[in-house]
Scaffold this active site. Structure first.
Site, PDB file in Angstrom:
ATOM      1  CE  LYS A 252      -3.999   2.028   2.219  1.00 24.35           C
ATOM      2  NZ  LYS A 252      -3.514   3.373   2.003  1.00 24.35           N
ATOM      3  CG  PHE A 344      -3.325  -0.214  -7.775  1.00 23.24           C
ATOM      4  CD1 PHE A 344      -4.673  -0.138  -8.042  1.00 23.24           C
ATOM      5  CD2 PHE A 344      -2.696   0.881  -7.183  1.00 23.24           C
ATOM      6  CE1 PHE A 344      -5.389   1.007  -7.744  1.00 23.24           C
ATOM      7  CE2 PHE A 344      -3.412   2.036  -6.877  1.00 23.24           C
ATOM      8  CZ  PHE A 344      -4.771   2.097  -7.161  1.00 23.24           C
ATOM      9  NE  ARG A 421     -15.352   3.801   1.786  1.00 21.03           N
ATOM     10  CZ  ARG A 421     -14.157   4.355   1.560  1.00 21.03           C
ATOM     11  NH1 ARG A 421     -13.078   3.613   1.639  1.00 21.03           N
ATOM     12  NH2 ARG A 421     -14.053   5.629   1.278  1.00 21.03           N
TER      13      ARG A 421
END
Ligand code: ATP
Length: 598
Positions: A252, A344, A421
């Site tokens: 991350k 990513f 989300r």
């Protein structure tokens, strides 16, 4: 469509803060409208002329609007200023002055199309003489406007339209006005918006071709996709369990999220997390990306971090934030503060949409697509099945300068969920293990005068989380620590355009600050713990009747979240989840303490 119909609808919208009433008013407003007026009305109602990502700005300052009002009404400018001090709003003053100037005159109606075209002309006026062009166009518009039209025109050009219609409310209204209002229709409309980021486009397709017609809205190079977002879990074990035992872990990286669109001809457009076009900020990416991809057109996503090109070491995030909004000396910035984009995801590959494919397929496509160079790389990844493997990878991520790991589901259904989300992506930061897990991105809705050393300045700020279901901002803390002198001095300037004399619509607070602000500025805070509070309003009643959630001992981290709009702040529900995790952790550590004592 006549512009005064729109102005009257704005008056009704402004008068309510209830989402259902707002939706009903919107439905009534838009139902009879057809393209091309429909898109215009939707953009205008959000205070914009075009979809947000196009970044079309009117460039009209207060002084310019004052001049236009003075000229259009024949009232001297000092009088306009004096009246505005009394009314608190230039729009109201414009309405009053037009009323006085025009009593008894016959009406000459303005149409939405007229107004829109003129406002576009204001926005497009650039360079020498543009101020005069802008004033001239505004004088012309105001000269033809009725008082109520003038009021909303002025508010629109100043960016102070307070009708408070947000995207989610418009999506609700679209599904009722132009579909059957069912959950299924609403979901498909939202999905089309998430892929296109353009409400005007979605509304047009819906009216002309029905809900099924929305499927034709695909990806387009140069038009951003709303980002997929991650949930949190407090431990790596919980992450793995949630993912069904196997997860693709990635470093991350702590930087700026960038969505990069590479056209067939190699032209690159970069969008931030909030879909602003930030292409000009990173010339090295514009130059290197076309060579770093083997197939075009494509849309890829990654995190942009400062890097030491000699060692390949990741540098602190603060350096990349310095490059944002930097309009001068970009050449030098490239040399002093070089960046690398760690990719990513891939959403469009050689013109073929890949977003609905499972993540492992997208990762394989990304690996085949990307040829890393100085400024473009792949996010480090490992598929893990045990907590030991996950912990080892986390250690690697931290020692490489990452802030934790991103876990990604490798299940069949692991498509890229634009704008959503969910637990398909889970973020895990090292510091989740102690105290209150994550930082919180709060929206500034108020400020308090400082005392002592901070006399004459703001000393503290009232922050709110966002509740998307109710489309409300709910206060959760008052933060004064963590600001250095420079940051404190910056706050009034950053907040000026959101200032309002009355409690802003859509904000729920149990405290009255010295100054109110409309939700706009987002800042990152950390705190010691979440508690239940009779004063604050976040998730009222979720834990205890009548009480909301509050953050104790909040501290500004120094990070302004310019890459987030107010509705992208931490949600009230996320705060509740954090509270629940904290309670579980406390219970677990009590158990451990008990074991120790035994
Ligand atoms: P959020 O984006 O979830 O609202 P946030 O912007 O505060 O929250 P974080 O909570 O730190 O950010 O975590 C999510 C962000 O992490 C992503 O939006 C992205 O910018 C960044 N990120 C870094 N590395 C990766 C990765 N490998 N995969 C996905 N996102 C990553």
């Amino acid at each position: 469509m006549r512009f005064d119909e729109l102005a009257r609808a704005y008056e009704r919208l402004e008068a309510t803060s209830k989402r259902l009433e707002m939706r009903a008013t919107l439905v009534e407003l838009i139902r009879p409208i057809r393209p091309p007026d429909l898109a215009k009305v939707l953009y205008l109602s959000q205070g914009m002329l075009r979809p947000e990502y196009e970044g079309v700005e009117l460039g009209v300052a207060d002084s310019l609007a004052r001049r236009a009002i003075a000229t259009a009404t024949g009232v001297p400018e000092p009088e306009v200023v004096r009246r505005t001090k009394a009314s608190g709003d230039l729009g109201t003053t414009a309405g009053e002055l037009l009323d006085a100037a025009r009593r008894g005159e016959p009406e000459r109606p303005l149409s939405v199309a007229n107004v829109y075209a003129e406002l576009m002309a204001v926005a497009e006026a650039k360079g020498p003489g543009s101020q005069e062009t802008k004033v001239g166009t505004l004088v012309d518009l105001l000269g033809r406007a009725s008082p109520i039209e003038g009021k909303y025109l002025v508010r629109f050009v100043l960016g102070t339209l307070r009708v408070g219609v947000r995207e989610m409310t418009i999506l609700d209204a679209l599904s009722v006005a132009f579909a059957d209002g069912s959950k299924a229709a609403r979901t498909r409309i939202e999905a089309a918006f998430n892929l296109s980021s353009d409400l005007g486009l979605v509304a047009g397709a819906l009216v002309e071709h029905g809900v099924d017609g929305l499927d034709a809205i695909g990806l387009e190079v140069g038009r951003p996709i709303r980002p997929m977002l991650a949930e949190r879990e407090p431990t790596l074990a919980a992450v793995l369990e949630r993912m069904g035992g196997t997860a693709a872990l990635e470093f991350k990286y702590d930087g700026l999220r960038v969505q990069a669109h590479v056209a067939v001809d190699g032209r690159v457009t970069l969008f931030s997390r909030r879909l602003e076009n930030i292409s000009l900020q990173f010339p090295e990416l514009l130059a290197d990306l076309p060579h770093a991809v083997t197939r075009r057109p494509c849309i890829v996503e990654g995190e942009c971090v400062p890097i030491d090109l000699d060692t390949g070491d990741i540098q602190p995030f603060q350096l990349v934030s310095k490059r944002r909004g930097r309009k001068y000396d970009l050449e030098q910035a490239q040399v002093d503060l070089p960046v690398r984009l760690f990719l990513f995801d891939v959403l469009l590959d050689a013109g073929t949409p890949t977003y609905s494919r499972p993540f492992p397929e997208r990762r394989a496509a990304l690996e085949a697509l990307v040829r890393p160079n100085d400024h473009v790389a792949l996010a480090a990844q490992r598929v893990v099945t045990t907590v030991e493997e996950a912990t080892a990878f986390l250690d690697e991520a931290i020692s490489a300068g990452g802030e934790g790991v991103m876990a990604k589901s490798v299940k069949e259904g692991s498509a890229y969920r634009a704008g959503a989300r969910g637990y398909w992506w889970i973020k895990y930061k090292r510091d989740y293990t102690v105290g209150l897990s994550d930082s919180i991105d709060g929206v500034v809705v108020g400020a308090f005068h400082g005392r002592g050393r901070r006399a004459g300045k703001f000393g503290a700020f009232l922050l709110a989380t966002y509740d998307p279901k109710r489309d409300r901002f709910e206060t959760f803390t008052k933060v004064g620590s963590g600001f250095d002198d420079a940051q404190l001095a910056e706050m009034p300037g950053r907040l000026a355009r959101f200032a309002t004399d009355t409690p802003p619509s859509g904000v729920e607070s149990g405290i009255v600050p010295d100054r109110w602000f409309r939700p706009g500025l987002v800042i990152e805070v950390r705190g010691a713990e979440l508690t239940v509070s009779p004063i604050h309003r976040a998730e009222v009643g979720a834990v205890r009747a009548g009480a909301g959630l509050a953050l104790r001992f909040p501290r500004f981290t120094g990070r302004f979240r310019d890459d987030k709009g107010p509705t992208e702040a931490t949600t009230s529900h996320e705060l509740l989840e954090m509270y629940r995790k904290q309670v579980r952790q406390e219970a677990a550590s009590d158990d451990t303490a008990g074991d120790d004592r035994a």
